[in-house]
Design a protein around this motif. Structure first.
Motif, PDB file in Angstrom:
ATOM      1  N   GLU A  84      31.633  39.447 -34.610  1.00 28.32           N
ATOM      2  CA  GLU A  84      31.826  39.840 -36.216  1.00 28.32           C
ATOM      3  C   GLU A  84      31.628  41.305 -36.226  1.00 28.32           C
ATOM      4  O   GLU A  84      31.623  41.986 -37.416  1.00 28.32           O
ATOM      5  CB  GLU A  84      30.571  39.200 -36.710  1.00 28.32           C
ATOM      6  CG  GLU A  84      30.739  37.677 -36.795  1.00 28.32           C
ATOM      7  CD  GLU A  84      29.386  37.033 -37.199  1.00 28.32           C
ATOM      8  OE1 GLU A  84      29.744  35.783 -37.523  1.00 28.32           O
ATOM      9  OE2 GLU A  84      28.459  37.551 -37.350  1.00 28.32           O
ATOM     10  N   TYR A 322      22.073  38.656 -41.382  1.00 24.55           N
ATOM     11  CA  TYR A 322      23.320  38.882 -40.334  1.00 24.55           C
ATOM     12  C   TYR A 322      23.435  40.248 -39.751  1.00 24.55           C
ATOM     13  O   TYR A 322      23.644  40.604 -38.711  1.00 24.55           O
ATOM     14  CB  TYR A 322      24.685  38.449 -40.971  1.00 24.55           C
ATOM     15  CG  TYR A 322      24.818  36.808 -40.978  1.00 24.55           C
ATOM     16  CD1 TYR A 322      25.304  36.196 -39.859  1.00 24.55           C
ATOM     17  CD2 TYR A 322      24.320  36.219 -42.194  1.00 24.55           C
ATOM     18  CE1 TYR A 322      25.491  34.980 -40.043  1.00 24.55           C
ATOM     19  CE2 TYR A 322      24.546  34.761 -42.199  1.00 24.55           C
ATOM     20  CZ  TYR A 322      25.147  34.156 -41.008  1.00 24.55           C
ATOM     21  OH  TYR A 322      25.380  32.890 -41.094  1.00 24.55           O
ATOM     22  N   HIS A 326      22.825  43.571 -44.325  1.00 28.39           N
ATOM     23  CA  HIS A 326      22.885  42.316 -44.950  1.00 28.39           C
ATOM     24  C   HIS A 326      21.653  41.946 -45.592  1.00 28.39           C
ATOM     25  O   HIS A 326      20.442  42.373 -45.208  1.00 28.39           O
ATOM     26  CB  HIS A 326      23.417  41.177 -44.236  1.00 28.39           C
ATOM     27  CG  HIS A 326      24.870  41.287 -43.860  1.00 28.39           C
ATOM     28  ND1 HIS A 326      25.412  41.998 -42.492  1.00 28.39           N
ATOM     29  CD2 HIS A 326      26.290  41.049 -44.648  1.00 28.39           C
ATOM     30  CE1 HIS A 326      26.801  42.166 -42.598  1.00 28.39           C
ATOM     31  NE2 HIS A 326      27.037  41.387 -43.702  1.00 28.39           N
ATOM     32  N   ILE A 329      18.839  36.149 -45.590  1.00 35.54           N
ATOM     33  CA  ILE A 329      19.495  34.712 -45.871  1.00 35.54           C
ATOM     34  C   ILE A 329      18.445  33.565 -45.864  1.00 35.54           C
ATOM     35  O   ILE A 329      18.054  33.033 -46.665  1.00 35.54           O
ATOM     36  CB  ILE A 329      20.467  34.279 -44.808  1.00 35.54           C
ATOM     37  CG1 ILE A 329      21.795  35.171 -44.796  1.00 35.54           C
ATOM     38  CG2 ILE A 329      21.243  33.088 -45.415  1.00 35.54           C
ATOM     39  CD1 ILE A 329      22.409  35.651 -46.022  1.00 35.54           C
ATOM     40  N   LEU A 348      22.425  24.730 -52.654  1.00 35.90           N
ATOM     41  CA  LEU A 348      23.503  25.213 -53.312  1.00 35.90           C
ATOM     42  C   LEU A 348      24.288  25.883 -52.550  1.00 35.90           C
ATOM     43  O   LEU A 348      23.891  26.376 -51.211  1.00 35.90           O
ATOM     44  CB  LEU A 348      23.121  26.061 -54.573  1.00 35.90           C
ATOM     45  CG  LEU A 348      22.015  25.336 -55.469  1.00 35.90           C
ATOM     46  CD1 LEU A 348      22.066  26.607 -56.821  1.00 35.90           C
ATOM     47  CD2 LEU A 348      23.054  24.125 -56.179  1.00 35.90           C
ATOM     48  N   ASN A 349      25.713  26.526 -52.786  1.00 38.17           N
ATOM     49  CA  ASN A 349      26.434  27.307 -51.886  1.00 38.17           C
ATOM     50  C   ASN A 349      25.803  28.451 -51.701  1.00 38.17           C
ATOM     51  O   ASN A 349      25.066  29.000 -52.527  1.00 38.17           O
ATOM     52  CB  ASN A 349      27.806  27.215 -52.628  1.00 38.17           C
ATOM     53  CG  ASN A 349      28.795  26.317 -52.971  1.00 38.17           C
ATOM     54  OD1 ASN A 349      29.329  25.931 -53.916  1.00 38.17           O
ATOM     55  ND2 ASN A 349      28.957  25.365 -51.745  1.00 38.17           N
ATOM     56  N   GLY A 350      25.864  28.802 -50.395  1.00 38.50           N
ATOM     57  CA  GLY A 350      25.311  30.062 -49.770  1.00 38.50           C
ATOM     58  C   GLY A 350      23.827  29.992 -49.643  1.00 38.50           C
ATOM     59  O   GLY A 350      23.187  31.085 -49.476  1.00 38.50           O
ATOM     60  N   ALA A 351      23.273  28.871 -49.841  1.00 44.08           N
ATOM     61  CA  ALA A 351      21.730  28.979 -49.618  1.00 44.08           C
ATOM     62  C   ALA A 351      21.285  29.092 -48.236  1.00 44.08           C
ATOM     63  O   ALA A 351      20.083  29.695 -48.080  1.00 44.08           O
ATOM     64  CB  ALA A 351      21.293  27.495 -50.062  1.00 44.08           C
ATOM     65  N   GLY A 352      22.182  29.050 -47.092  1.00 49.28           N
ATOM     66  CA  GLY A 352      21.881  29.260 -46.011  1.00 49.28           C
ATOM     67  C   GLY A 352      21.817  27.992 -44.946  1.00 49.28           C
ATOM     68  O   GLY A 352      21.388  28.153 -43.784  1.00 49.28           O
ATOM     69  N   LYS A 353      22.634  27.029 -45.527  1.00 49.52           N
ATOM     70  CA  LYS A 353      22.284  25.564 -44.548  1.00 49.52           C
ATOM     71  C   LYS A 353      22.915  25.999 -43.318  1.00 49.52           C
ATOM     72  O   LYS A 353      22.645  25.649 -42.255  1.00 49.52           O
ATOM     73  CB  LYS A 353      22.985  24.445 -45.434  1.00 49.52           C
ATOM     74  CG  LYS A 353      22.283  24.399 -46.861  1.00 49.52           C
ATOM     75  CD  LYS A 353      22.714  23.337 -47.472  1.00 49.52           C
ATOM     76  CE  LYS A 353      24.174  23.400 -47.940  1.00 49.52           C
ATOM     77  NZ  LYS A 353      24.614  24.524 -48.794  1.00 49.52           N
ATOM     78  N   SER A 354      24.189  26.365 -43.403  1.00 52.80           N
ATOM     79  CA  SER A 354      25.250  26.307 -42.150  1.00 52.80           C
ATOM     80  C   SER A 354      24.445  27.562 -41.211  1.00 52.80           C
ATOM     81  O   SER A 354      24.616  27.427 -39.941  1.00 52.80           O
ATOM     82  CB  SER A 354      26.537  27.002 -42.340  1.00 52.80           C
ATOM     83  OG  SER A 354      27.288  25.836 -43.154  1.00 52.80           O
ATOM     84  N   THR A 355      23.849  28.436 -41.930  1.00 53.45           N
ATOM     85  CA  THR A 355      23.315  29.639 -41.000  1.00 53.45           C
ATOM     86  C   THR A 355      22.127  29.037 -40.299  1.00 53.45           C
ATOM     87  O   THR A 355      21.951  29.324 -39.117  1.00 53.45           O
ATOM     88  CB  THR A 355      22.616  30.643 -41.834  1.00 53.45           C
ATOM     89  OG1 THR A 355      23.692  31.176 -42.593  1.00 53.45           O
ATOM     90  CG2 THR A 355      21.949  31.924 -41.411  1.00 53.45           C
ATOM     91  N   LYS A 358      23.461  27.246 -37.341  1.00 47.56           N
ATOM     92  CA  LYS A 358      23.994  28.344 -36.326  1.00 47.56           C
ATOM     93  C   LYS A 358      22.711  28.831 -35.491  1.00 47.56           C
ATOM     94  O   LYS A 358      22.725  29.016 -34.148  1.00 47.56           O
ATOM     95  CB  LYS A 358      24.756  29.500 -36.799  1.00 47.56           C
ATOM     96  CG  LYS A 358      26.034  28.956 -37.102  1.00 47.56           C
ATOM     97  CD  LYS A 358      26.947  30.213 -37.831  1.00 47.56           C
ATOM     98  CE  LYS A 358      26.971  30.259 -38.987  1.00 47.56           C
ATOM     99  NZ  LYS A 358      27.524  31.318 -39.497  1.00 47.56           N
ATOM    100  N   GLN A 395      30.907  23.022 -40.005  1.00 48.25           N
ATOM    101  CA  GLN A 395      31.650  22.794 -41.133  1.00 48.25           C
ATOM    102  C   GLN A 395      33.154  23.283 -41.227  1.00 48.25           C
ATOM    103  O   GLN A 395      34.123  22.730 -41.622  1.00 48.25           O
ATOM    104  CB  GLN A 395      30.789  23.498 -42.572  1.00 48.25           C
ATOM    105  CG  GLN A 395      31.337  23.387 -43.780  1.00 48.25           C
ATOM    106  CD  GLN A 395      30.587  24.240 -44.554  1.00 48.25           C
ATOM    107  OE1 GLN A 395      30.003  25.187 -44.312  1.00 48.25           O
ATOM    108  NE2 GLN A 395      30.793  23.841 -46.029  1.00 48.25           N
ATOM    109  N   HIS A 522      26.765  18.033 -49.344  1.00 47.85           N
ATOM    110  CA  HIS A 522      26.649  17.890 -50.897  1.00 47.85           C
ATOM    111  C   HIS A 522      26.864  16.948 -51.509  1.00 47.85           C
ATOM    112  O   HIS A 522      26.387  16.727 -52.801  1.00 47.85           O
ATOM    113  CB  HIS A 522      27.671  19.070 -51.290  1.00 47.85           C
ATOM    114  CG  HIS A 522      27.690  20.529 -51.202  1.00 47.85           C
ATOM    115  ND1 HIS A 522      26.559  21.134 -51.472  1.00 47.85           N
ATOM    116  CD2 HIS A 522      28.139  21.301 -50.102  1.00 47.85           C
ATOM    117  CE1 HIS A 522      26.511  22.473 -50.938  1.00 47.85           C
ATOM    118  NE2 HIS A 522      27.668  22.467 -50.225  1.00 47.85           N
TER     119      HIS A 522
END
Ligand SMILES: Nc1ncnc2c1ncn2[C@@H]1O[C@H](COP(=O)(O)OP(=O)(O)OP(=O)(O)O)[C@@H](O)[C@H]1O
Length: 587
Positions: A84, A322, A326, A329, A348-355, A358, A395, A522
Motif C-alpha cells: 500500500e 493504517y 491516517h 481506526i 456501521l460502514n467503516g467501523a473497522g470490522k474488516s480491519t 486483517k 469481504q 450487515h
C-alpha cells in the motif's frame, strides 16, 4: 568475446602485410595474406549471429533467475503495508525492470567493457609503433566521453525514479480503459474521454521529462562525436604527411587508419559499456533494496510452535491506524472469541470490522495492545503456522481466472488434485449443482475473457459466473481448509439471493457448530444465532452479548436490528422504539 576482439586486429594486419607485399611485388606472400584476410572476414561475418544467440539465451536464463529471486523476496513480506506504499510500489516496478533486463544489461555492459579493452589493447600496440603521440591523443579523448556518459547515466536513473509516480498513474488510467470490470461504468457514464485525457496528461508530463533528458544526451553525445572526428582528422593529416615524407609505407597508412577507427570504436564501446553498466547498477540498487528489505512486520525470535486453539482469542486494548498520517481506526478494542464459540461482529460502514479481521490474520500488527492466541501474542507465533490455522472468506475475495477445481483447491493446495474433497467443499457452499451444469464441470475455465475463434481453436473458452456463484466459490475455498482452528466469514452472503442466503447460513451454522468462528454481516438476521454479538463503533466494542440480551438492553444493536426488521414488515406491524431522527442517525 576474445575472438571478436582479436579478429579486427588480425584483419588490419593482414591488410597491411598484403598491401606491402603487393607493392614489393611479392605476389605469392600477398596471396597468402589475402587468404588469411578472407578467413578473418568469414569469422567476422559469423560471429555477430553467434553473439546474438548467446546474448538472447543468456538474457532469458538470467532474466528468469533474477525475477524469481525478486518474486520470492516479495512473497516474504508477510503483511500488506508494503503493497500500500506508493514509493515502495515504484521501487518494485524499477526492480522488476532491473531484474528482467537490467541484470543482463549489467552482464553485457561488463562484457562490452572487457571486449573493448581487449580490442583496444591490440590496436594501442599498433598505434604506439606508428605514432605514440597520436595513440595518447586518441586515448585521452576518451576521458571526457567517459565522464560525460557517467553523468548522463546518473541523470537518466534519476529521471526514471522521478517519473515513476507519473507512470503509475498513467498505467492506472490505461488499465481502466482496457479493463472489462471497468468497461460497464466507463461506457454508461461516458467517462472514456475523461480517462483518456487524464492518461495523456500523465504521458505528456513523462514525455517532457524524457525529452529534456534526450536533448541533454543529444548535446553531450553530439559534442563527443565532433571531438572524436577531430581526433581522427588530425591523425589522418599526420599519417598522409608521414607517407609523403617516407616515414610510413602505404601498408602502414592502411594499418594506421584501421587502428584509429578501431580504437575509437573500441573506446566508444567501452564508454557505452561503462554507461550501460552504471545505469543498470543504479536500477539494480532498487532490485537489491527489495531483495534485502527489512521484514515488514516485527519478527520476534520464536519461542514456541503455534498451539492448537483450546482456550480462545483475546483482543486486549488493541489500537490501530493504517499509518501515522491516517486516523485511528481501532481505539482500544477489547474482545474475546472463546474456543468453540461463534462471535458476530456488527457495526456501521467503516467501523473497522474488516480491519480487525486483517489484524487477526496478522496482515498488520496493532500499534498498541495485543492479540492473544491461547494467551500467546500473535507476534510471538510463526506467521505461516498461524495462517495455516485460520480459514477466511474475505469481504473482497479473489476471483481467479482458473478452473473451478483450482478456484476451490487453492484454499488448500495439498488437495488441489483431490476431486472428492473439492466437490465436498462445493457441496457445502451450495455450488456443486451449478458447477455440474458447466460445460466441463470442475475443469471449466472461469474467466471474464472470451477468446475469438481466430485466436486459436486450442484456446479454451472461459465461462463467466454470476456474482453470487463467485461468492459461493470463495466460501468453498475457505471450507476446503477443513480442520482449521478459526473460521472467519466477512460478509459471506452479501451477494446471495434471499433463498441462497438463508440456505448458506443454515449450512454454515451447522458447519460452525463446535468450531471457533468470527462472523461479520450487515444482515443482522444472519448473526442473531451467534453466541456473542459484539458491536463495533468509534473504534471500540460498545456492547456485546447474546441477541436476546442485546435486544432487551435497547442499545445500538437493538436499534439496528429493529430498523432492519421493520423493512420486512408491512404497515409498521413491528413496534419500533425509534424516533424518525434516530432512524436517520443510525442509517
Ligand atoms: N488499506 C487501508 N489504508 C488506509 N485506510 C484504510 C485501509 N483499509 C481501510 N481503511 C479505512 O479504515 C476504516 C475501516 O475500514 P474497514 O474496511 O475495516 O471497515 P468495515 O467496518 O469493514 O466497513 P464495511 O462495513 O463497509 O465493510 C475506513 O475508514 C477505511 O477508509
Amino acid at each position: 568475446m576474445l575472438a571478436s576482439a582479436g579478429l579486427p586486429l588480425a584483419s588490419a594486419w593482414f591488410t597491411k602485410l598484403a598491401i606491402d607485399r603487393l607493392i614489393g611485388h611479392d605476389f605469392a606472400a600477398a596471396a597468402g595474406f589475402a587468404g588469411g584476410l578472407a578467413l578473418a572476414g568469414v569469422a567476422i561475418a559469423v560471429l555477430p549471429q553467434l553473439d546474438h544467440y548467446v546474448h538472447a539465451q543468456t538474457q532469458r536464463e538470467v532474466g528468469l533467475f533474477s525475477l524469481m529471486r525478486l518474486y520470492a523476496a516479495v512473497d516474504r513480506f508477510v503483511g500488506l503495508k508494503r503493497f500500500e506504499n506508493p514509493q515502495f510500489l515504484d521501487r518494485l516496478r524499477l526492480a522488476q525492470q532491473a531484474g528482467g533486463s537490467g541484470s543482463t544489461d549489467t552482464l553485457f555492459g561488463v562484457l562490452d567493457i572487457v571486449g573493448g579493452i581487449l580490442r583496444a589493447l591490440g590496436f594501442v600496440a599498433a598505434l604506439v609503433l606508428l605514432s605514440p603521440v597520436i595513440a595518447v591523443v586518441v586515448i585521452a579523448s576518451a576521458v571526457p566521453a567517459l565522464l560525460a556518459e557517467l553523468a548522463l547515466s546518473r541523470r537518466r536513473a534519476a529521471v526514471l525514479w522521478r517519473v515513476g509516480p507519473i507512470q503509475r498513474r498513467e498505467l492506472f488510467y490505461s488499465q481502466l480503459l482496457l479493463n472489462v470490470r471497468a468497461a460497464k461504468e466507463v461506457r454508461l457514464f461516458g467517462i472514456g474521454a475523461f480517462l483518456r485525457d487524464r492518461m495523456s496528461a500523465e504521458r505528456l508530463t513523462a514525455n517532457r521529462a524524457f525529452r529534456r533528458m534526450d536533448l541533454q544526451e543529444l548535446a553531450v553525445q553530439g559534442g563527443l562525436g565532433l571531438l572524436s572526428s577531430a581526433v581522427a582528422g588530425l591523425g589522418l593529416w599526420w599519417a598522409v604527411r608521414a607517407v609523403a615524407d617516407g616515414r610510413l609505407t602505404i601498408g602502414d597508412l592502411s594499418l594506421f587508419l584501421a587502428s584509429v577507427a578501431a580504437m575509437q570504436g573500441a573506446i566508444t564501446g567501452i564508454v557505452r559499456g561503462i554507461s550501460t553498466t552504471h545505469q543498470a547498477l543504479l536500477l539494480f540498487h532498487h532490485y537489491q533494496a527489495v531483495l534485502h528489505a527489512e521484514p515488514d512486520l516485527e519478527q520476534r525470535p520464536l519461542t514456541e510452535a503455534t498451539p492448537r486453539l483450546s482456550r480462545g482469542i483475546i483482543f486486549d486494548d488493541v489500537w490501530f491506524r493504517y499509518s501515522n498520517d491516517h486516523p485511528w481506526i481501532l481505539r482500544g478494542v477489547n474482545l474475546a472469541i472463546p474456543h468453540g464459540w461463534t462471535v458476530a461482529l456488527v457495526g456501521l460502514n467503516g467501523a473497522g470490522k474488516s480491519t480487525l479481521v486483517k489484524l487477526l490474520c496478522r496482515m498488520y500488527d496493532p500499534d498498541r495492545g495485543r492479540i492473544l492466541w491461547d494467551g500467546v501474542d500473535l507476534r510471538d507465533l510463526a506467521v505461516d503456522e498461524l495462517r495455516n490455522r485460520i480459514s477466511t472468506v474475505f469481504q473482497d475475495y479473489m476471483e481467479y481466472d482458473l478452473t473451478v477445481a483450482e478456484n476451490i483447491g487453492l484454499g488448500n493446495v495439498d488437495e488441489l488434485q483431490n476431486r472428492a474433497r473439492i466437490a465436498a467443499a462445493a457441496e457445502l457452499a451450495g455450488v456443486h449443482r451449478a458447477v455440474d451444469a458447466l460445460p466441463r464441470g470442475y475443469d471449466t475455465l472461469l474467466s471474464r475473457l472470451f477468446f475469438g475463434e481466430s485466436e486459436g481453436a486450442e484456446e479454451e473458452i472461459g465461462v463467466t459466473l454470476s456474482g453470487g456463484q463467485w461468492q459461493r466459490l470463495a466460501i468453498a475455498r475457505a471450507l476446503i481448509r477443513d480442520q482449521r482452528d478459526l473460521l472467519i466469514l466477512d460478509e459471506p452472503s452479501s451477494g446471495l439471493d434471499p433463498e441462497a442466503e438463508h440456505e448458506i447460513h443454515l449450512r454454515l451454522k451447522k458447519y460452525r457448530s463446535g468450531r471457533t468462528s468470527l462472523l461479520i454481516s450487515h444482515r443482522l438476521g444472519a448473526v442473531r444465532d451467534a453466541d456473542i454479538i459484539a458491536v463495533l463503533a468509534d473504534g471500540r466494542i460498545i456492547e456485546q452479548g447474546a441477541h436476546d440480551d442485546l435486544i432487551a438492553c435497547g442499545g445500538t444493536y437493538a436499534r439496528l436490528f429493529l430498523l432492519q426488521a421493520s423493512r420486512y414488515q408491512r404497515n409498521g406491524e413491528l413496534e419500533l422504539s425509534l424516533s424518525s431522527d434516530e432512524v436517520y442517525h443510525e442509517t
